[in-house]
Design a protein around this motif. Sequence first.
Motif, PDB file in Angstrom:
ATOM      1  N   GLU A 433       0.827  -1.210   0.000  1.00 60.95           N
ATOM      2  CA  GLU A 433       0.000   0.000   0.000  1.00 60.95           C
ATOM      3  C   GLU A 433       0.858   1.254   0.000  1.00 60.95           C
ATOM      4  O   GLU A 433       0.590   2.201  -0.755  1.00 60.95           O
ATOM      5  N   THR A 434       1.890   1.279   0.842  1.00 58.79           N
ATOM      6  CA  THR A 434       2.724   2.479   0.906  1.00 58.79           C
ATOM      7  C   THR A 434       3.518   2.682  -0.380  1.00 58.79           C
ATOM      8  O   THR A 434       3.768   3.819  -0.788  1.00 58.79           O
ATOM      9  N   ASP A 437       1.121   4.214  -2.728  1.00 56.82           N
ATOM     10  CA  ASP A 437       0.894   5.614  -2.358  1.00 56.82           C
ATOM     11  C   ASP A 437       2.106   6.475  -2.711  1.00 56.82           C
ATOM     12  O   ASP A 437       1.959   7.611  -3.190  1.00 56.82           O
ATOM     13  N   GLU A 440       2.161   7.023  -6.440  1.00 55.52           N
ATOM     14  CA  GLU A 440       1.125   7.984  -6.833  1.00 55.52           C
ATOM     15  C   GLU A 440       1.499   9.400  -6.418  1.00 55.52           C
ATOM     16  O   GLU A 440       1.322  10.359  -7.184  1.00 55.52           O
ATOM     17  N   SER A 441       2.037   9.540  -5.190  1.00 58.55           N
ATOM     18  CA  SER A 441       2.438  10.873  -4.727  1.00 58.55           C
ATOM     19  C   SER A 441       3.575  11.428  -5.574  1.00 58.55           C
ATOM     20  O   SER A 441       3.605  12.627  -5.899  1.00 58.55           O
ATOM     21  N   ARG A 602      -5.510  12.987   4.499  1.00 58.54           N
ATOM     22  CA  ARG A 602      -5.215  11.715   3.847  1.00 58.54           C
ATOM     23  C   ARG A 602      -3.865  11.775   3.139  1.00 58.54           C
ATOM     24  O   ARG A 602      -3.102  10.800   3.137  1.00 58.54           O
ATOM     25  N   ARG A 606      -0.678   9.379   3.808  1.00 59.19           N
ATOM     26  CA  ARG A 606       0.013   8.648   2.747  1.00 59.19           C
ATOM     27  C   ARG A 606       1.495   9.010   2.703  1.00 59.19           C
ATOM     28  O   ARG A 606       2.353   8.144   2.502  1.00 59.19           O
ATOM     29  N   ARG A 607       1.805  10.288   2.886  1.00 55.04           N
ATOM     30  CA  ARG A 607       3.208  10.721   2.827  1.00 55.04           C
ATOM     31  C   ARG A 607       4.018  10.067   3.944  1.00 55.04           C
ATOM     32  O   ARG A 607       5.125   9.569   3.718  1.00 55.04           O
ATOM     33  N   GLY A 609       3.036   7.383   5.665  1.00 59.28           N
ATOM     34  CA  GLY A 609       2.914   5.937   5.595  1.00 59.28           C
ATOM     35  C   GLY A 609       4.028   5.285   4.808  1.00 59.28           C
ATOM     36  O   GLY A 609       4.335   4.100   5.007  1.00 59.28           O
ATOM     37  N   THR A 610       4.654   6.027   3.910  1.00 61.96           N
ATOM     38  CA  THR A 610       5.797   5.493   3.175  1.00 61.96           C
ATOM     39  C   THR A 610       6.926   5.097   4.108  1.00 61.96           C
ATOM     40  O   THR A 610       7.699   4.178   3.820  1.00 61.96           O
TER      41      THR A 610
END
Length: 643
Positions: A433-434, A437, A440-441, A602, A606-607, A609-610
């Motif tokens: 997931e990370t 993310d 995508e980021s 969110r 996400r940032r 969560g990496t």
Amino acid sequence: MTTRAVRTAALALLHGVALAGLGLAGAVSLLVHLVFFVPGFGLGLLFLLPLPILAGRHLTNLVRRLAGAGPGTPLGSPYRPRPEPPQPEADGRYPHDNRLYRRPWVPAFLRLLNWLLGDPATYRDLGWMTLTPAVGLLLGGLPVVLVGAGGWYAVTAAGRHWWAVPAGLAVAAAGLAVSPWLRTLHLRWTRWWLAQTGRQPGRLRVWYGRQLLLLLRLLSLLGLSLLALPLAALSAVALLLTYGLGMVVVLPPVIQNIRWLPELRRHLAGPWSGVAVDSPYLPRPEVPDRRPDGRYQVGNNLYQTERWAAYGLRWRWLTRDPASWRDFGWLLLDPVVGGLSLAAPLAAIGYGIFGLALPRLWMLVGLRADGGTDGYASVAGSGAAAVPVGLALAALGLLAAPAVLRFNGRWAALLLAPTARARLALRVQRLTETRADATESQAAELRRIERDLHDGAQARLVAMGINLGNVEYLLEKDPQAARALLAETRQASAKALTELRDLVRGIHPPVLAERGLADAVRALALDTPVETEVTVELPGRPEPPIESAAYFAVSELLTNAVKHARAARITVDLGYADGRLRIVVGDDGHGGADEARGSGLRGIARRLGTFDGVVDLSSPPGGPTTVILEVPCALSSPRTSIS
């Protein structure tokens, strides 16, 4: 003794009788509370909790009115104001604790529950109900016992002993004489428990509150252990039908629908027992793509339709997860191991107080007939030792309760904690997931940079090239116009340079690279239009990627506090402990922030969560808002330059 004194003593005697009767009613009310609290806390039937509390307040308010009729100031109501009914928002839904509800009765009930359980007066009422059977009955009933025993002895023994009448009257007179003093003592005790107070609670009340909370937790966990019995029986029937009779459709829904109880026990283990237990369940797999022959493969099985493939995948996911079988084991063993360990201190406290001490006290003051040894001698050694043995047994239960609570948490972790396989699978899912993310980021960041360059500096550079071409054409024909175009080109170059600097600052600010996270956050605070206080306790610097993620997360939170929360004051606290960078951003705005309703929070999650970071949001309606960011990392020496 004068007539007035006799009348005062008689009124005090009647007053004490009334208070003693209400004390007996308090004992009954406490039992009613326990009857409702066991299924309310233990079985999750929360709708039962307000009923005894609201009913018990009628009794304690009556005691306050009766105590206020004595000498001293009247007793006011100590309860907090009842919450207002929930009001709908513009979309017609009702907010409560960062959630929206379509019907008003759910937030109204949650507000009522928070009002009752969050009011300290509720726990003072419970304390009064717990102690009033001993203290209240003793202070209020002793004069009545003396008067009644003296009069009865004077009447029944007058024919046998000449001194029976004066002795009986003396005892009755002593009861009348001490009744005003005991009533005053009883009123002071009642005021100490039930009066409205604005001062900080003393050590005794703090200790009592902790013990009451501890007992409620033991009682709730005991209820969960008892609830495991029917679920264990249901699981045994499902296993028998599945593997004994081949009814494979029975087991998956049973496994999935009993998980809430072990999951609730895991959730309570951390805050109640001090033993953190993570959720161990393997992530639910996705249905595989169709094969070239049109079928779906799940393991070694092939399915014609996606529906049956999803069912086979669900069966495989639930039955091959070790956590499912560990749940079965916990449901089977917890009523024995956990239930008996939790029941031991509760039984010691209950039997010591209500089985030994109080019955013996009631017998001594004449409120209970002497039934001989009737269990006292066998347990306490003798009837006279019932009170100290009972109190010692209750004290032993209280002393053992924290250790029992910790043991119960470790017992839950033994069976309900994730296995190594589950931890690895959850870790793989988290990394997947990370990674998505982060990709995508990164793509979004590249699109933003391209857009800013295209719309800003690139357009200005093109305009500068056109202007320079015009200057070359006009240099001999119209020098004045050429100079004007050169001035315009110089201004455009300055603006392009400013935009490029802003773009670089948005990618990685120079102050962050040169001075570190602490000074970069201080620079953000200086640029914030509201008062912002920054506290830093960082012994070193994190790695550059973590510094950058933390910097932009703080920047986003400061922007939200100013733009959306309309805060007047913001605090930022940077610290490092236990191998984790911890940032706390708080503001005094109107609150109501919700991660589900905004992309900014969110994006921060996400940032971070990496890097396995977490975001904890607390933003009740009306404020204040507190956001806690935690990222595991190692710090370098503060003298080391990282660029």
